[in-house]
Enzyme design. Structure first.
Site, PDB file in Angstrom:
ATOM      1  N   LYS A 298     -27.662  43.441 -10.338  1.00  0.00           N
ATOM      2  CA  LYS A 298     -26.439  43.180  -9.586  1.00  0.00           C
ATOM      3  C   LYS A 298     -25.668  42.244 -10.442  1.00  0.00           C
ATOM      4  CE  LYS A 298     -25.970  42.116  -4.635  1.00  0.00           C
ATOM      5  NZ  LYS A 298     -26.301  41.077  -3.717  1.00  0.00           N
TER       6      LYS A 298
HETATM    7  C1  E4P Z   1     -25.825  41.568  -0.578  1.00  0.00           C
HETATM    8  O1  E4P Z   1     -25.687  42.380  -1.640  1.00  0.00           O
HETATM    9  C2  E4P Z   1     -25.011  40.343  -0.388  1.00  0.00           C
HETATM   10  O2  E4P Z   1     -25.338  39.459  -1.389  1.00  0.00           O
HETATM   11  C3  E4P Z   1     -25.211  39.677   1.034  1.00  0.00           C
HETATM   12  O3  E4P Z   1     -24.940  40.683   2.094  1.00  0.00           O
HETATM   13  C4  E4P Z   1     -24.249  38.640   1.415  1.00  0.00           C
HETATM   14  O4  E4P Z   1     -24.304  38.320   2.554  1.00  0.00           O
HETATM   15  P1  E4P Z   1     -23.791  36.836   3.281  1.00  0.00           P
HETATM   16  O5  E4P Z   1     -22.144  36.969   3.188  1.00  0.00           O
HETATM   17  O6  E4P Z   1     -24.150  36.881   4.659  1.00  0.00           O
HETATM   18  O7  E4P Z   1     -24.230  35.730   2.294  1.00  0.00           O
END
Ligand code: E4P
Length: 215
Positions: free
Chosen positions: A83
């Site tokens: 990522k």
């Molecule tokens: C997933 O890839 C993201 O990092 C995650 O869904 C972020 O979620 P949030 O905005 O609730 O922290």
């Protein structure tokens, strides 16, 4: 539609994986920190439970550092996806990594243009954030819908992961507008298969059955 679990909690992952509902897992540094466990250990454990892609995020802000981290992460398991944040340096890293065959998930996408750039740089997955966009009063569904249209129009292979999902409605809405994948927090997932009328219906059927048997 594919469902990813947005958690690093292995108990949640095991429970939902047993239902055949988990196509992959996404994590980020916040999610990992909540478990209080060693990053490498937890990612390797998740990769051994789930067959599909498991996102592990880099910490570096420079492309060189991201690529270095990514090469290490990619060796932890064959299903690790790296990522990378949606920045100029992130795109540079994705371009290098895609040529090395390392899968990437470009995160923190808030516009169609950002999604398009990530796809063009060679991202395997692009992650637009719904909840965080709505927190600032912006229509997040329109973003998913337009991004899907643009990626399909130009034939990009990148898959859209609807991220920052906060409720059941988000999941239903992104399914309707064509997100390839939605990543769902472990606490939200059971709400997808539950309904109070299902529960009260079961209770009533069983109590009617008991009364009938005891007649
Ligand atoms: C997933 O890839 C993201 O990092 C995650 O869904 C972020 O979620 P949030 O905005 O609730 O922290």
């Amino acid at each position: 539609m594919k469902f990813f679990l947005d958690t690093a909690n292995v108990d949640e992952i095991k429970r939902i994986n047993e239902l055949g509902l988990v196509d992959g897992v996404t994590t980020n540094p916040t999610i990992i920190s909540k478990e209080g466990r060693d990053f490498e250990e937890v990612i390797k454990e998740i990769c051994s439970i789930v067959d599909g892609p498991v996102s592990a995020e880099v910490i570096s802000l420079e492309a060189e550092g991201m690529v270095k981290e990514a090469r290490v992460l990619a060796k932890w398991a064959s299903n690790v996806v790296v990522k990378v944040p949606m920045t100029e340096e992130g795109l540079k890293a994705v371009n290098i990594l895609s040529k090395e065959g390392i899968k990437t998930n470009v995160t923190l996408i808030f516009t169609v243009a950002q999604g398009l750039m990530a796809a063009k740089a060679g991202a395997t997955f692009v992650s637009p954030f719904l909840g965080r966009l709505e927190d600032i009063g912006t229509d997040s569904l329109a973003l998913i819908k337009k991004l899907r249209k643009v990626l399909d129009f130009y034939g990009y292979k990148s898959e859209i992961i609807a991220a920052s999902v906060r409720g059941l409605k988000h999941v239903e809405d992104v399914a309707e507008v064509g997100a390839h994948i939605t990543t769902i927090p472990g606490s939200l997932f059971p709400k997808l298969w539950s309904h109070p009328l299902t529960n009260s219906g079961i209770e009533q059927f069983l109590s009617d059955w008991e009364s009938f048997k005891n007649k």
